[in-house]
Design an enzyme around this catalytic site. Structure first.
Site, PDB file in Angstrom:
ATOM      1  CG  HIS A  16      -1.948   0.979   1.336  1.00  0.00           C
ATOM      2  ND1 HIS A  16      -1.710   2.283   1.711  1.00  0.00           N
ATOM      3  CD2 HIS A  16      -3.288   0.906   1.118  1.00  0.00           C
ATOM      4  CE1 HIS A  16      -2.850   2.957   1.727  1.00  0.00           C
ATOM      5  NE2 HIS A  16      -3.829   2.143   1.355  1.00  0.00           N
ATOM      6  CG  ASP A  28       0.272  -2.395   5.804  1.00  0.00           C
ATOM      7  OD1 ASP A  28      -0.643  -2.578   6.625  1.00  0.00           O
ATOM      8  OD2 ASP A  28       0.101  -1.814   4.712  1.00  0.00           O
ATOM      9  CD  GLN A  51      -6.894  -4.623   3.400  1.00  0.00           C
ATOM     10  OE1 GLN A  51      -7.802  -5.437   3.487  1.00  0.00           O
ATOM     11  NE2 GLN A  51      -7.120  -3.332   3.281  1.00  0.00           N
ATOM     12  CE  LYS A 109      -7.281  -0.577   5.863  1.00  0.00           C
ATOM     13  NZ  LYS A 109      -8.166  -0.276   4.718  1.00  0.00           N
ATOM     14  CB  CYS A 143      -4.151   3.447  -1.571  1.00  0.00           C
ATOM     15  SG  CYS A 143      -5.342   4.767  -1.313  1.00  0.00           S
TER      16      CYS A 143
END
Length: 405
Positions: free
Chosen positions: A124, A196, A199, A222, A364
């Site tokens: 991202h 990261d 997700q 999220k 993104c």
């Protein structure tokens, strides 16, 4: 062609999410944009309203009843978050979102322009730009099925990177990256490892306690939580080495005319007045997810991923942007639609004519989307309030839109 798969119900009662009671063009609303942000169940909204109605005071700013009540509620969520991911409470730093968490690490490591950072093409923008603006960023390519090129990754480690920034799950392909091996190799090469997990963690919470990264970042919005709260989860020894880049109220124990003394971790990183209601609401979201069950959330995610991919496979109008059907993936699918260059128009028609909410554009993650798709994609993404029927009905609606256009 594959036949339709699964008739799995939603894991969470849709009635808990007031947004899902809305109708559009006489049809019930179908929300398939959870990779961007999830819906919030009623207990989360109620927890935030309760804070504003019964306390509304600042935290760690005094000894009066309302401030202490708010402070206690806030710190209980820190403990709850630590238990959720398998960390110690002092290893949880509350920030605004994943982007801020990653910037906090990139700035606090005091990188020089000559330092090498290894990233990945599936990043991202939030796990790409903080490193590019401070150091030499080298992006490891991904295969057409979305998997990281591990051979190239191993070769790149020989250059001695200061940081390795990985993505646990792509918001474009939905591929879950196996992290244990890359993290182990990166640590052996002497790199600080940053992940990261925005997700992945909503579906798979074991990443911090099993993979061994120095820093893991994710966002409340999220995973059924509010916007305005993110989490930087760091190993204590890594957080101790990290320089606070913003100082002010809440970050110091003492200030005089010539010096100051910063607070212990994690409070030295939490500057100013935070979004207290959002943190309290995030605690309610964690409780909600705990009630659904860690194993059940993971299995539901896999079921919906299989339905998404099966629906794509039934249509020659769709080209899936990774992964291969046998891959390990989330309930996220991005599609190129040959012959339909304006996918924003497709998304708008799905929304306004059929009540199907999904995403179009570069997500993104423009380097990855341009590499694998060559332009815009249409993305459908699911979460605990979605059923298999939501997916199959959305694809039926997509068929009608493409016929009309």
């Amino acid at each position: 062609m594959l036949t339709r798969t699964g008739s799995g119900p939603a894991l969470a009662p849709p009635a808990s999410f007031d947004v899902l009671a809305r109708t559009v063009a006489g049809r019930r609303l179908s929300y398939l944009d959870s990779a961007a942000t999830t819906l919030r169940p009623r207990p989360v909204v109620e927890a935030m309203c309760r804070y504003y109605a019964t306390s509304s005071a600042n935290i760690h700013r005094g000894k009066h009843l309302l401030s202490e009540q708010a402070s206690d509620d806030y710190e209980r969520v820190r403990i709850q978050t630590a238990e959720f991911v398998g960390a110690r409470s002092e290893e949880i730093v509350f920030v605004r979102n994943t982007t801020e968490a990653l910037h906090m690490v990139a700035a606090g490591l005091d990188l020089s322009p000559d330092d090498l950072v290894l990233g990945s093409l599936d990043a991202h923008h939030s796990n790409l730009l903080p490193w590019r603006t401070r150091a030499r960023l080298r992006l490891i390519p991904v295969h057409p099925d979305g998997g990281l090129d591990l051979a190239e990754f191993e070769r790149a480690l020989a250059a001695g990177p200061r940081v390795v920034a990985l993505t646990a799950c792509s918001n474009v392909t939905g591929v879950y990256s196996p992290l244990d091996g890359p993290i182990r190799l990166a640590k052996q090469a002497g790199a600080t490892v940053v992940v990261d997990a925005a997700q992945s963690l909503p579906h798979r919470r074991e990443i911090f306690r099993s993979a061994g990264a120095d820093f893991v970042a994710f966002s409340g919005h999220k995973m059924c939580g509010p916007t305005g709260v993110g989490i930087l989860c760091g190993r204590m020894e890594a957080l101790e080495r990290l320089r606070p880049v913003v100082l002010g109220g809440g970050t110091v124990d003492w200030v005089d005319t010539e010096s100051h003394r910063i607070r212990k971790v994690p409070h030295r990183f939490e500057y100013g007045t935070p979004d207290i209601a959002a943190v309290i609401g995030f605690g309610a979201a964690l409780s909600y997810l705990d009630e659904l069950g860690e194993r059940e959330i993971r299995e539901h995610d896999t079921m919906l991923a299989n339905v998404l991919l099966a629906e794509c496979a039934r249509r020659d109008t769709i080209r899936v942007i990774g992964p291969a059907p046998e891959g390990d993936h989330a309930g996220v699918v991005s599609m190129a639609l040959p012959g339909f260059p304006r996918l924003d128009e497709v998304a708008r028609a799905l929304s306004d004519s059929f009540g199907v909410m999904c995403r179009s554009g570069h997500l993104c993650a423009q380097p990855l989307v341009d590499k694998l798709a060559g332009g815009q994609v249409l993305r459908m993404s699911t979460y605990v309030y979605n059923s298999a029927a939501d997916v199959t009905e959305a694809f039926d609606c997509l068929d009608k839109v493409l016929e009309a256009l």
